[in-house]
Design a protein around this motif. Sequence first.
Motif, PDB file in Angstrom:
ATOM      1  N   ALA A 179      -7.589  -1.531  -4.361  1.00 14.63           N
ATOM      2  CA  ALA A 179      -6.220  -2.026  -4.411  1.00 14.63           C
ATOM      3  C   ALA A 179      -6.238  -3.532  -4.649  1.00 14.63           C
ATOM      4  O   ALA A 179      -6.808  -4.275  -3.855  1.00 14.63           O
ATOM      5  CB  ALA A 179      -5.486  -1.697  -3.111  1.00 14.63           C
ATOM      6  N   VAL A 215      -9.649  -3.542  -0.631  1.00 15.02           N
ATOM      7  CA  VAL A 215      -8.554  -4.448  -0.963  1.00 15.02           C
ATOM      8  C   VAL A 215      -9.120  -5.735  -1.544  1.00 15.02           C
ATOM      9  O   VAL A 215     -10.021  -6.351  -0.962  1.00 15.02           O
ATOM     10  CB  VAL A 215      -7.701  -4.740   0.286  1.00 15.02           C
ATOM     11  CG1 VAL A 215      -6.576  -5.707  -0.053  1.00 15.02           C
ATOM     12  CG2 VAL A 215      -7.145  -3.441   0.861  1.00 15.02           C
ATOM     13  N   LEU A 275      -1.404  -4.421   3.585  1.00 17.09           N
ATOM     14  CA  LEU A 275      -2.080  -3.352   2.860  1.00 17.09           C
ATOM     15  C   LEU A 275      -3.395  -2.982   3.531  1.00 17.09           C
ATOM     16  O   LEU A 275      -3.682  -1.796   3.767  1.00 17.09           O
ATOM     17  CB  LEU A 275      -2.319  -3.803   1.417  1.00 17.09           C
ATOM     18  CG  LEU A 275      -3.284  -3.017   0.532  1.00 17.09           C
ATOM     19  CD1 LEU A 275      -2.864  -1.576   0.413  1.00 17.09           C
ATOM     20  CD2 LEU A 275      -3.370  -3.666  -0.844  1.00 17.09           C
ATOM     21  N   ALA A 276      -4.204  -3.985   3.864  1.00 13.55           N
ATOM     22  CA  ALA A 276      -5.504  -3.722   4.489  1.00 13.55           C
ATOM     23  C   ALA A 276      -5.343  -3.030   5.838  1.00 13.55           C
ATOM     24  O   ALA A 276      -6.132  -2.142   6.200  1.00 13.55           O
ATOM     25  CB  ALA A 276      -6.282  -5.025   4.646  1.00 13.55           C
ATOM     26  N   ARG A 333      -1.246  -8.396   1.044  1.00 10.83           N
ATOM     27  CA  ARG A 333      -2.620  -7.874   1.175  1.00 10.83           C
ATOM     28  C   ARG A 333      -2.973  -7.597   2.628  1.00 10.83           C
ATOM     29  O   ARG A 333      -3.639  -6.607   2.937  1.00 10.83           O
ATOM     30  CB  ARG A 333      -3.636  -8.858   0.595  1.00 10.83           C
ATOM     31  CG  ARG A 333      -3.910  -8.721  -0.855  1.00 10.83           C
ATOM     32  CD  ARG A 333      -5.218  -9.380  -1.273  1.00 10.83           C
ATOM     33  NE  ARG A 333      -5.429 -10.693  -0.708  1.00 10.83           N
ATOM     34  CZ  ARG A 333      -4.926 -11.814  -1.206  1.00 10.83           C
ATOM     35  NH1 ARG A 333      -4.158 -11.775  -2.278  1.00 10.83           N
ATOM     36  NH2 ARG A 333      -5.198 -12.983  -0.637  1.00 10.83           N
ATOM     37  N   GLY A 365       0.777  -1.234   0.000  1.00 12.84           N
ATOM     38  CA  GLY A 365       0.000   0.000   0.000  1.00 12.84           C
ATOM     39  C   GLY A 365       0.802   1.275   0.000  1.00 12.84           C
ATOM     40  O   GLY A 365       0.285   2.330   0.387  1.00 12.84           O
ATOM     41  N   THR A 399      -0.995   3.278  -2.521  1.00 13.02           N
ATOM     42  CA  THR A 399      -2.422   3.275  -2.174  1.00 13.02           C
ATOM     43  C   THR A 399      -2.738   4.364  -1.155  1.00 13.02           C
ATOM     44  O   THR A 399      -3.731   5.085  -1.283  1.00 13.02           O
ATOM     45  CB  THR A 399      -2.834   1.910  -1.594  1.00 13.02           C
ATOM     46  OG1 THR A 399      -2.272   0.859  -2.372  1.00 13.02           O
ATOM     47  CG2 THR A 399      -4.342   1.766  -1.565  1.00 13.02           C
TER      48      THR A 399
END
Length: 311
Positions: free
Chosen positions: A132, A152, A143-144, A140, A117, A120
């Motif tokens: 994303a 996501v 990122l989340a 992931r 991210g 992002t």
Amino acid sequence: MDMNDLGPRVAADVAGGGGLDGLQRLSGVIEALEERRTDLVEELRRGREATWEEIGRACGMTRQGATRRWSGRLQARSFGLAAASYQHGRPGYPQALIGSAVPREARRVLDLGAGTGKLTALLVEAGLDVVAVEPDGGMRDRLAAAVPKAAVRAGSAERIPLPDAGVDAVVVAQAWHWFDQATAVPEIARVLAPGGTLALVWNVRDETEPWAAALGALMHRSARQQIDTAPVLPAPFGPPERLEIRWEHSTTPAGIVDLVASRSYVIALPEAERARLLADVEHLLATHPGVAGREKIAMPYVTRCTRVRLG
């Protein structure tokens, strides 16, 4: 059952009576089988249980054919093994990039191959509605957690989990060189609205700084990854617009070690060689007159962006 008969029998059972339904079922199974075959190749190579020659022979191809087919993909899939180092060591992107990568009129944006991210977050901060997409589960998860306002999704450039014409812009940061571009180009065009844009972005270390050049030489003493950061895209995309932004990323010696540890070709090194490399990076940072003794280090970068419009 004769193993030579297994494939044709399974194919016949899956296809059933044929027609479009049979074709769809068969295509789905082929895709699943190919993904499982790639998983097995990855397991064998990661555990050093088989050579490329042995893998090629098992798959009915040459060593060169097996290497071409899977080595790049396995490198791309390796980032999840170093997701923490990636998150800590990789730089973000300069704020000025957003106005160039994403048109002012765009509202819904896809960050494709979003990693943990890094870009992002900047897109969300700009007030954009961001989806994303990232294939690796470990990436992931980070990122989340890092960008909870983004939607996501699991997916890839070759199989984007979005409807036709669903986004105004697609951005790809540090990932285009990992895509199967013959498949990714039409798939990106499919999810873009008419007249939408695709922006390809790379952070490149500025090695005109002597200590950064010494770091680069260390990183690439075993392997050098050649990346085209000014690619030419085929139809249906139009002529490219190019941009370069020079900036500095504030980091620490530990952050630079993590930056090195997160590179795909470093992840792939044998453990002893990888440990030696990271120790040599630590030594460089402790002794080079350009950075020795500093708790904070300004890493010089050039961010390169190529933007094209869907014709």
